[in-house]
Design a protein around this motif. Sequence first.
Motif, PDB file in Angstrom:
ATOM      1  N   LEU A  27       0.838  -1.191   0.000  1.00  0.00           N
ATOM      2  CA  LEU A  27       0.000   0.000   0.000  1.00  0.00           C
ATOM      3  C   LEU A  27       0.879   1.248   0.000  1.00  0.00           C
ATOM      4  CD1 LEU A  27      -2.500  -1.300   2.684  1.00  0.00           C
ATOM      5  CD2 LEU A  27      -2.843  -1.240   0.217  1.00  0.00           C
ATOM      6  N   LEU A  28       0.725   2.075  -1.031  1.00  0.00           N
ATOM      7  CA  LEU A  28       1.585   3.235  -1.216  1.00  0.00           C
ATOM      8  C   LEU A  28       0.863   4.571  -1.049  1.00  0.00           C
ATOM      9  CD1 LEU A  28       3.486   1.973  -4.390  1.00  0.00           C
ATOM     10  CD2 LEU A  28       4.234   1.836  -2.007  1.00  0.00           C
ATOM     11  N   ASP A  29      -0.440   4.556  -0.780  1.00  0.00           N
ATOM     12  CA  ASP A  29      -1.213   5.792  -0.698  1.00  0.00           C
ATOM     13  C   ASP A  29      -0.642   6.798   0.297  1.00  0.00           C
ATOM     14  OD1 ASP A  29      -2.916   4.667  -2.523  1.00  0.00           O
ATOM     15  OD2 ASP A  29      -4.544   4.293  -1.106  1.00  0.00           O
ATOM     16  N   ALA A  30      -0.048   6.320   1.378  1.00  0.00           N
ATOM     17  CA  ALA A  30       0.445   7.220   2.423  1.00  0.00           C
ATOM     18  C   ALA A  30       1.729   7.935   2.027  1.00  0.00           C
ATOM     19  CB  ALA A  30       0.640   6.464   3.731  1.00  0.00           C
ATOM     20  N   LEU A  31       2.241   7.664   0.835  1.00  0.00           N
ATOM     21  CA  LEU A  31       3.395   8.416   0.336  1.00  0.00           C
ATOM     22  C   LEU A  31       2.970   9.729  -0.321  1.00  0.00           C
ATOM     23  CD1 LEU A  31       5.620   5.626  -1.253  1.00  0.00           C
ATOM     24  CD2 LEU A  31       6.059   6.926   0.832  1.00  0.00           C
ATOM     25  N   GLN A  32       1.696   9.851  -0.643  1.00  0.00           N
ATOM     26  CA  GLN A  32       1.200  11.053  -1.304  1.00  0.00           C
ATOM     27  C   GLN A  32       1.325  12.256  -0.371  1.00  0.00           C
ATOM     28  OE1 GLN A  32      -2.797  10.401  -2.729  1.00  0.00           O
ATOM     29  NE2 GLN A  32      -2.307   8.325  -3.396  1.00  0.00           N
ATOM     30  N   ALA A  33       1.665  13.382  -0.944  1.00  0.00           N
ATOM     31  CA  ALA A  33       1.842  14.603  -0.158  1.00  0.00           C
ATOM     32  C   ALA A  33       0.553  15.016   0.549  1.00  0.00           C
ATOM     33  CB  ALA A  33       2.335  15.738  -1.052  1.00  0.00           C
ATOM     34  N   ASP A  34      -0.589  14.703  -0.043  1.00  0.00           N
ATOM     35  CA  ASP A  34      -1.864  15.095   0.546  1.00  0.00           C
ATOM     36  C   ASP A  34      -2.559  13.936   1.274  1.00  0.00           C
ATOM     37  OD1 ASP A  34      -2.435  13.629  -1.706  1.00  0.00           O
ATOM     38  OD2 ASP A  34      -3.985  14.991  -2.458  1.00  0.00           O
ATOM     39  N   ALA A  35      -1.792  12.960   1.720  1.00  0.00           N
ATOM     40  CA  ALA A  35      -2.369  11.797   2.406  1.00  0.00           C
ATOM     41  C   ALA A  35      -3.077  12.246   3.686  1.00  0.00           C
ATOM     42  CB  ALA A  35      -1.286  10.782   2.735  1.00  0.00           C
ATOM     43  N   THR A  36      -4.265  11.704   3.909  1.00  0.00           N
ATOM     44  CA  THR A  36      -5.053  12.023   5.098  1.00  0.00           C
ATOM     45  C   THR A  36      -5.391  10.737   5.829  1.00  0.00           C
ATOM     46  OG1 THR A  36      -7.182  11.804   3.975  1.00  0.00           O
ATOM     47  CG2 THR A  36      -6.107  13.981   3.870  1.00  0.00           C
ATOM     48  N   GLU A  37      -6.184  10.885   6.881  1.00  0.00           N
ATOM     49  CA  GLU A  37      -6.595   9.697   7.634  1.00  0.00           C
ATOM     50  C   GLU A  37      -7.418   8.739   6.790  1.00  0.00           C
ATOM     51  OE1 GLU A  37      -9.377  13.044   8.301  1.00  0.00           O
ATOM     52  OE2 GLU A  37      -7.277  12.868   8.787  1.00  0.00           O
ATOM     53  N   ALA A  38      -7.941   9.188   5.653  1.00  0.00           N
ATOM     54  CA  ALA A  38      -8.677   8.297   4.753  1.00  0.00           C
ATOM     55  C   ALA A  38      -7.788   7.159   4.264  1.00  0.00           C
ATOM     56  CB  ALA A  38      -9.241   9.087   3.570  1.00  0.00           C
ATOM     57  N   VAL A  39      -6.486   7.395   4.224  1.00  0.00           N
ATOM     58  CA  VAL A  39      -5.538   6.353   3.814  1.00  0.00           C
ATOM     59  C   VAL A  39      -5.620   5.169   4.772  1.00  0.00           C
ATOM     60  CG1 VAL A  39      -3.077   5.823   3.599  1.00  0.00           C
ATOM     61  CG2 VAL A  39      -3.992   7.920   2.609  1.00  0.00           C
ATOM     62  N   ALA A  40      -5.769   5.451   6.063  1.00  0.00           N
ATOM     63  CA  ALA A  40      -5.872   4.371   7.053  1.00  0.00           C
ATOM     64  C   ALA A  40      -7.124   3.539   6.824  1.00  0.00           C
ATOM     65  CB  ALA A  40      -5.846   4.947   8.464  1.00  0.00           C
ATOM     66  N   PHE A  41      -8.229   4.194   6.490  1.00  0.00           N
ATOM     67  CA  PHE A  41      -9.465   3.455   6.225  1.00  0.00           C
ATOM     68  C   PHE A  41      -9.318   2.597   4.969  1.00  0.00           C
ATOM     69  CE2 PHE A  41     -11.071   7.009   8.794  1.00  0.00           C
ATOM     70  CZ  PHE A  41     -11.710   6.289   9.779  1.00  0.00           C
ATOM     71  N   SER A  42      -8.643   3.127   3.961  1.00  0.00           N
ATOM     72  CA  SER A  42      -8.396   2.365   2.741  1.00  0.00           C
ATOM     73  C   SER A  42      -7.516   1.150   3.033  1.00  0.00           C
ATOM     74  CB  SER A  42      -7.730   3.279   1.708  1.00  0.00           C
ATOM     75  OG  SER A  42      -7.393   2.566   0.557  1.00  0.00           O
ATOM     76  N   ALA A  43      -6.492   1.348   3.868  1.00  0.00           N
ATOM     77  CA  ALA A  43      -5.600   0.239   4.236  1.00  0.00           C
ATOM     78  C   ALA A  43      -6.365  -0.823   5.025  1.00  0.00           C
ATOM     79  CB  ALA A  43      -4.424   0.765   5.057  1.00  0.00           C
ATOM     80  N   PHE A  44      -7.247  -0.395   5.909  1.00  0.00           N
ATOM     81  CA  PHE A  44      -8.056  -1.343   6.676  1.00  0.00           C
ATOM     82  C   PHE A  44      -8.947  -2.156   5.736  1.00  0.00           C
ATOM     83  CE2 PHE A  44     -11.856  -2.351   9.272  1.00  0.00           C
ATOM     84  CZ  PHE A  44     -11.249  -3.202  10.178  1.00  0.00           C
ATOM     85  N   SER A  45      -9.534  -1.501   4.740  1.00  0.00           N
ATOM     86  CA  SER A  45     -10.363  -2.211   3.760  1.00  0.00           C
ATOM     87  C   SER A  45      -9.524  -3.219   2.972  1.00  0.00           C
ATOM     88  CB  SER A  45     -11.018  -1.219   2.794  1.00  0.00           C
ATOM     89  OG  SER A  45     -11.941  -0.410   3.480  1.00  0.00           O
ATOM     90  N   ALA A  46      -8.306  -2.833   2.631  1.00  0.00           N
ATOM     91  CA  ALA A  46      -7.414  -3.756   1.914  1.00  0.00           C
ATOM     92  C   ALA A  46      -7.086  -4.962   2.780  1.00  0.00           C
ATOM     93  CB  ALA A  46      -6.135  -3.029   1.503  1.00  0.00           C
ATOM     94  N   ALA A  47      -6.864  -4.720   4.070  1.00  0.00           N
ATOM     95  CA  ALA A  47      -6.579  -5.825   4.989  1.00  0.00           C
ATOM     96  C   ALA A  47      -7.789  -6.751   5.107  1.00  0.00           C
ATOM     97  CB  ALA A  47      -6.172  -5.285   6.353  1.00  0.00           C
ATOM     98  N   LYS A  48      -8.972  -6.176   5.218  1.00  0.00           N
ATOM     99  CA  LYS A  48     -10.186  -6.992   5.311  1.00  0.00           C
ATOM    100  C   LYS A  48     -10.378  -7.844   4.056  1.00  0.00           C
ATOM    101  CE  LYS A  48     -13.922  -4.908   6.402  1.00  0.00           C
ATOM    102  NZ  LYS A  48     -15.035  -4.007   6.731  1.00  0.00           N
ATOM    103  N   ALA A  49     -10.011  -7.312   2.907  1.00  0.00           N
ATOM    104  CA  ALA A  49     -10.158  -8.057   1.649  1.00  0.00           C
ATOM    105  C   ALA A  49      -9.268  -9.289   1.621  1.00  0.00           C
ATOM    106  CB  ALA A  49      -9.838  -7.145   0.459  1.00  0.00           C
ATOM    107  N   GLN A  50      -8.217  -9.293   2.431  1.00  0.00           N
ATOM    108  CA  GLN A  50      -7.294 -10.428   2.461  1.00  0.00           C
ATOM    109  C   GLN A  50      -7.888 -11.633   3.187  1.00  0.00           C
ATOM    110  OE1 GLN A  50      -5.524  -9.136  -0.049  1.00  0.00           O
ATOM    111  NE2 GLN A  50      -3.989 -10.505   0.784  1.00  0.00           N
ATOM    112  N   GLY A  51      -8.885 -11.430   4.016  1.00  0.00           N
ATOM    113  CA  GLY A  51      -9.486 -12.539   4.741  1.00  0.00           C
ATOM    114  C   GLY A  51      -8.923 -12.667   6.141  1.00  0.00           C
TER     115      GLY A  51
END
Length: 177
Positions: A27-51
């Motif tokens: 997950l690379l979204d948090a490298l963006q200069a404008d990264a916000t707490e939404a990145v954490a929610f996206s990462a959590f969704s990615a983790a949930k998708a893994q099972g």
Amino acid sequence: LAGSLSALGISAEVVDTVSAPADVVILLDALQADATEAVAFSAFSAAKAQGSDPATVFVTVQNTGGDFGLSGSPRATTGGLAGLVKTAAQEWTKSSCRAIDIDTGGMSADEVAQCILSEVMQGGTELEVAYPNGGERHTLVSVKEALTDAPLDLGDNAFIVVSGGARGVTASTVIAL
């Protein structure tokens, strides 16, 4: 990063959302200069998708100063990613999980990609790896501390808010309190 992986003969696909289990998730979204707490929610969704216990590699990459925000990075809104990785590592017994913090200041996109590639392909087993100033590899180690029996003087009108899952450290802390 995808190009570097492909050059090594590793199939890599860039996606906006991880919606199904994958062998490797970086997950690379948090490298963006404008990264916000939404990145954490996206990462959590990615983790949930893994099972519930995938046999996978799960990596988050952020830019919070190369020290996970310990020096007061203004980008600390993405700091929860390391906590997600540590939780996944506890729950996913078949997975390799890692949080990487790279201070990308002065680095080209190719240099950042090479740093990530090197860490994923040749890094150790540490959960948290930091690259301050885009340079030397550092690791953070969590240290288990025993709860003390020292009494707390909270006063007669103390009000305590407890947040968490009411298991693990939250329950141990409240019971001790």
